[in-house]
Scaffold this motif. Structure first.
Motif, PDB file in Angstrom:
ATOM      1  N   UNK A  58       0.822  -1.215   0.000  1.00 13.14           N
ATOM      2  CA  UNK A  58       0.000   0.000   0.000  1.00 13.14           C
ATOM      3  C   UNK A  58       0.856   1.266   0.000  1.00 13.14           C
ATOM      4  N   UNK A  59       2.014   1.217   0.638  1.00 13.22           N
ATOM      5  CA  UNK A  59       2.869   2.402   0.726  1.00 13.22           C
ATOM      6  C   UNK A  59       3.784   2.577  -0.475  1.00 13.22           C
ATOM      7  N   UNK A  60       4.374   1.467  -0.989  1.00 12.82           N
ATOM      8  CA  UNK A  60       5.442   1.600  -1.980  1.00 12.82           C
ATOM      9  C   UNK A  60       5.250   0.792  -3.257  1.00 12.82           C
ATOM     10  N   UNK A  61       4.158   0.078  -3.377  1.00 13.91           N
ATOM     11  CA  UNK A  61       3.900  -0.666  -4.604  1.00 13.91           C
ATOM     12  C   UNK A  61       4.062  -2.163  -4.441  1.00 13.91           C
ATOM     13  N   UNK A  62       3.553  -2.878  -5.445  1.00 18.65           N
ATOM     14  CA  UNK A  62       3.479  -4.339  -5.362  1.00 18.65           C
ATOM     15  C   UNK A  62       4.845  -5.010  -5.362  1.00 18.65           C
ATOM     16  N   UNK A  63       5.765  -4.543  -6.166  1.00 20.38           N
ATOM     17  CA  UNK A  63       7.089  -5.172  -6.227  1.00 20.38           C
ATOM     18  C   UNK A  63       7.832  -5.058  -4.911  1.00 20.38           C
ATOM     19  N   UNK A  64       7.790  -3.888  -4.345  1.00 21.35           N
ATOM     20  CA  UNK A  64       8.462  -3.657  -3.072  1.00 21.35           C
ATOM     21  C   UNK A  64       7.747  -4.400  -1.946  1.00 21.35           C
ATOM     22  N   UNK A  65       6.433  -4.454  -2.023  1.00 26.11           N
ATOM     23  CA  UNK A  65       5.656  -5.136  -0.993  1.00 26.11           C
ATOM     24  C   UNK A  65       5.893  -6.627  -0.966  1.00 26.11           C
ATOM     25  N   UNK A  66       6.049  -7.232  -2.163  1.00 21.11           N
ATOM     26  CA  UNK A  66       6.259  -8.680  -2.225  1.00 21.11           C
ATOM     27  C   UNK A  66       7.667  -9.088  -1.816  1.00 21.11           C
ATOM     28  N   UNK A  67       8.630  -8.170  -1.907  1.00 15.67           N
ATOM     29  CA  UNK A  67      10.007  -8.522  -1.532  1.00 15.67           C
ATOM     30  C   UNK A  67      10.356  -7.996  -0.142  1.00 15.67           C
ATOM     31  N   UNK A  68      10.423  -6.687  -0.004  1.00  9.75           N
ATOM     32  CA  UNK A  68      10.793  -6.090   1.289  1.00  9.75           C
ATOM     33  C   UNK A  68       9.724  -6.362   2.339  1.00  9.75           C
ATOM     34  N   UNK A  69       8.462  -6.373   1.936  1.00  5.50           N
ATOM     35  CA  UNK A  69       7.383  -6.680   2.874  1.00  5.50           C
ATOM     36  C   UNK A  69       7.479  -8.097   3.405  1.00  5.50           C
ATOM     37  N   UNK A  70       7.863  -9.014   2.533  1.00  6.64           N
ATOM     38  CA  UNK A  70       8.046 -10.406   2.960  1.00  6.64           C
ATOM     39  C   UNK A  70       9.177 -10.516   3.976  1.00  6.64           C
TER      40      UNK A  70
END
Length: 123
Positions: A58-70
């Motif tokens: 939600x904050x930085x986009x799907x690519x960042x969410x799937x990697x850094x969020x994980x």
């Protein structure tokens, strides 16, 4: 025998309404809360993974969410699980929660998990 019973009843009534009696209830409640936090956080630590993935997406986009969020979800999940274990082991000593939000389902997709730098006793 009857003469001794009246002072004993009076003493027990005074003890029942004393501040120490109120503190006993508070202590039991605080210990019970800490035990509940311990069980819940030990079991739900894995929930930090989707929580962090959703918030980061939600904050930085799907690519960042799937990697850094994980990755951050795994780290926060380990942290939540370990604080739950600490709460389970030390539940007899009522302290304030180490982790905020204190349960993972509180403000699930709006508030980032953080750890309190101090471990304070309940008052």
């Amino acid at each position: 025998m009857k003469n001794m019973l009246k002072p004993l009843l009076l003493l027990s009534a005074l003890l029942f309404f004393s501040p120490q009696g109120a503190m006993a209830d508070t202590y039991v409640e605080n210990v019970g809360d800490k035990l509940a936090h311990g069980v819940a956080n030990t079991v739900t630590g894995i929930g930090e993974v989707p929580k962090n993935m959703i918030m980061t997406t939600n904050e930085k986009g799907i690519g960042y969410g799937l990697t850094a969020g994980l990755v951050s979800g795994i780290i926060y999940g380990i942290g939540r699980t370990l604080t739950g274990v600490v709460d389970l082991v030390t539940f007899i000593i009522p302290t304030k929660p180490i982790i905020y939000p204190d349960f993972i389902w509180k403000e699930f997709d709006t508030k980032q998990t953080h750890f309190h730098p101090e471990w304070k006793l309940q008052k």
